[in-house]
Design an enzyme around this catalytic site. Sequence first.
Site, PDB file in Angstrom:
ATOM      1  N   LEU A 107      -7.423   4.622  -4.646  1.00  0.00           N
ATOM      2  CA  LEU A 107      -6.937   5.482  -3.568  1.00  0.00           C
ATOM      3  C   LEU A 107      -5.441   5.330  -3.361  1.00  0.00           C
ATOM      4  O   LEU A 107      -4.779   6.234  -2.855  1.00  0.00           O
ATOM      5  CB  LEU A 107      -7.659   5.138  -2.261  1.00  0.00           C
ATOM      6  CG  LEU A 107      -9.180   5.340  -2.261  1.00  0.00           C
ATOM      7  CD1 LEU A 107      -9.785   4.754  -1.000  1.00  0.00           C
ATOM      8  CD2 LEU A 107      -9.510   6.815  -2.378  1.00  0.00           C
ATOM      9  N   PHE A 126       0.720  -5.288  -2.246  1.00  0.00           N
ATOM     10  CA  PHE A 126      -0.458  -6.071  -1.903  1.00  0.00           C
ATOM     11  C   PHE A 126      -1.467  -6.020  -3.027  1.00  0.00           C
ATOM     12  O   PHE A 126      -2.111  -7.016  -3.358  1.00  0.00           O
ATOM     13  CB  PHE A 126      -1.073  -5.520  -0.612  1.00  0.00           C
ATOM     14  CG  PHE A 126      -2.272  -6.291  -0.115  1.00  0.00           C
ATOM     15  CD1 PHE A 126      -3.513  -6.142  -0.693  1.00  0.00           C
ATOM     16  CD2 PHE A 126      -2.152  -7.162   0.951  1.00  0.00           C
ATOM     17  CE1 PHE A 126      -4.619  -6.841  -0.248  1.00  0.00           C
ATOM     18  CE2 PHE A 126      -3.247  -7.869   1.423  1.00  0.00           C
ATOM     19  CZ  PHE A 126      -4.476  -7.708   0.826  1.00  0.00           C
ATOM     20  N   GLY A 127      -1.637  -4.876  -3.627  1.00  0.00           N
ATOM     21  CA  GLY A 127      -2.627  -4.667  -4.668  1.00  0.00           C
ATOM     22  C   GLY A 127      -3.052  -3.221  -4.673  1.00  0.00           C
ATOM     23  O   GLY A 127      -2.291  -2.341  -4.283  1.00  0.00           O
ATOM     24  N   VAL A 163      -6.018  -0.173  -3.624  1.00  0.00           N
ATOM     25  CA  VAL A 163      -7.084   0.207  -2.706  1.00  0.00           C
ATOM     26  C   VAL A 163      -8.041   1.117  -3.463  1.00  0.00           C
ATOM     27  O   VAL A 163      -7.622   2.089  -4.100  1.00  0.00           O
ATOM     28  CB  VAL A 163      -6.531   0.943  -1.467  1.00  0.00           C
ATOM     29  CG1 VAL A 163      -7.669   1.347  -0.540  1.00  0.00           C
ATOM     30  CG2 VAL A 163      -5.545   0.059  -0.715  1.00  0.00           C
ATOM     31  N   LYS A 184      -9.442  -2.940  -0.297  1.00  0.00           N
ATOM     32  CA  LYS A 184      -8.114  -3.390  -0.693  1.00  0.00           C
ATOM     33  C   LYS A 184      -8.246  -4.733  -1.417  1.00  0.00           C
ATOM     34  O   LYS A 184      -8.767  -5.703  -0.864  1.00  0.00           O
ATOM     35  CB  LYS A 184      -7.199  -3.535   0.527  1.00  0.00           C
ATOM     36  CG  LYS A 184      -5.752  -3.878   0.182  1.00  0.00           C
ATOM     37  CD  LYS A 184      -4.947  -4.216   1.424  1.00  0.00           C
ATOM     38  CE  LYS A 184      -4.704  -3.014   2.302  1.00  0.00           C
ATOM     39  NZ  LYS A 184      -3.779  -3.343   3.429  1.00  0.00           N
ATOM     40  N   ASP A 237       5.141  -3.585  11.951  1.00  0.00           N
ATOM     41  CA  ASP A 237       5.304  -2.796  10.726  1.00  0.00           C
ATOM     42  C   ASP A 237       4.841  -1.367  10.946  1.00  0.00           C
ATOM     43  O   ASP A 237       4.137  -0.790  10.118  1.00  0.00           O
ATOM     44  CB  ASP A 237       4.535  -3.444   9.577  1.00  0.00           C
ATOM     45  CG  ASP A 237       5.082  -3.019   8.208  1.00  0.00           C
ATOM     46  OD1 ASP A 237       6.236  -2.539   8.151  1.00  0.00           O
ATOM     47  OD2 ASP A 237       4.364  -3.171   7.207  1.00  0.00           O
TER      48      ASP A 237
END
Length: 397
Positions: free
Chosen positions: A79, A84-85, A87, A111, A208
């Site tokens: 997605l 972070f990586g 999803v 995630k 954030d």
Amino acid sequence: MGSCCSVRIRAHHSPHRDGASPRFVSVDGRDISSRRSSFSSVPLTPRNEGDILESTNVKSFTFNDLRIATRNFRPDSVLGEGGFGCVFKGWIDEHTFKAAKPGTGIVIAVKRLNQEGFQGHREWLTEINYLGQLYHPNLVKLIGYCFEDEHRLLVYEFMPRGSLENHLFRRASHFQPLSWSVRMKVALDAARGLAYLHSPAAKVIYRDFKSSNILLDSNYNAKLSDFGLAKDGPMDGKSHVSTRVMGTYGYAAPEYMATGHLTSRSDVYSFGVVLLEMITGRRVLDKNRPHGEQNLIEWARPYLASKRRVLRVMDARIEGQYTPGGALRATTLAVKCLAIEPKQRPTMNEVVKALEQLQETGTVKIEEARKHHRTRAQDSGRKAAAYPRPSASPIAA
């Protein structure tokens, strides 16, 4: 699995060439170790990893369950991706929470943390800590997590229409420009989420707030996501929290960047930036624009200071959908939120009231705008690419 490599940059580098604003962070080992005030309705923030994982009201998934739910993390299930990586889209049974066949059960967003360093693990743990305890209609729901061997994953409710950032700035055919009334509705939803975080019930500074962290459901209801940088607000009569600078270029309040002093008014400034993005349809930082227009706030300030020129900043794609008075009230609110002096900024409760009044005097009702978007938008479940990228990589400040 798809290309999920993180990109590390130095804090003084310019934003990405595509106009996206990269995150800048620095290590702060105390992010998840402070406690909430005694009158808070939210349980005290646990001090260690074990306490955090045991005290949350979310499900612990096995890695195998999530591997099956996402069809082995197939590239066509991606997605979004970022530092972070990746999803991934997946499906689980609504009763057992076991992996389900695609198209059945509950749709989820998974995630998966890149296995690089301790900073990512801290943000992963911080997100569980906050979203495992905080509940509000305008916060994304954390369903569960996986902590197995080297694997760290988070499982969220699926938000079919993806991020506000995608709808504002992507020009693909399946991203229709959001109408004025829907933009103001999204602004109100996001403001309510921030107001809840700042309330005595939570006492959290989000830290954030940006358009990519605002997700939309099928009815364009907005929810805040990505709590990896959230922090407990000041306690014991203190005016601020002292911390190393963490956040995203363009969105972070100037006094916070200069001093590391974090307050709820820092979030208000970030809200003002996003509100201005919604009003103008421009990114806060965009190197693709001509010189003099690359910094949204600097470009817009001269126009915002004049009632006669303020309409020049409005997104041309929504021309005719707002009244001059409505546009002026929205831009005036953005200017107040962007005040250089933090004490001159409104509280988020005051922002909520202003946006509610703006909706009450609007010319297009929200339900009518929703119907308009449902008619022309494609089925949200068909486009996995509508989901936002996860957070960018940790970088040294």
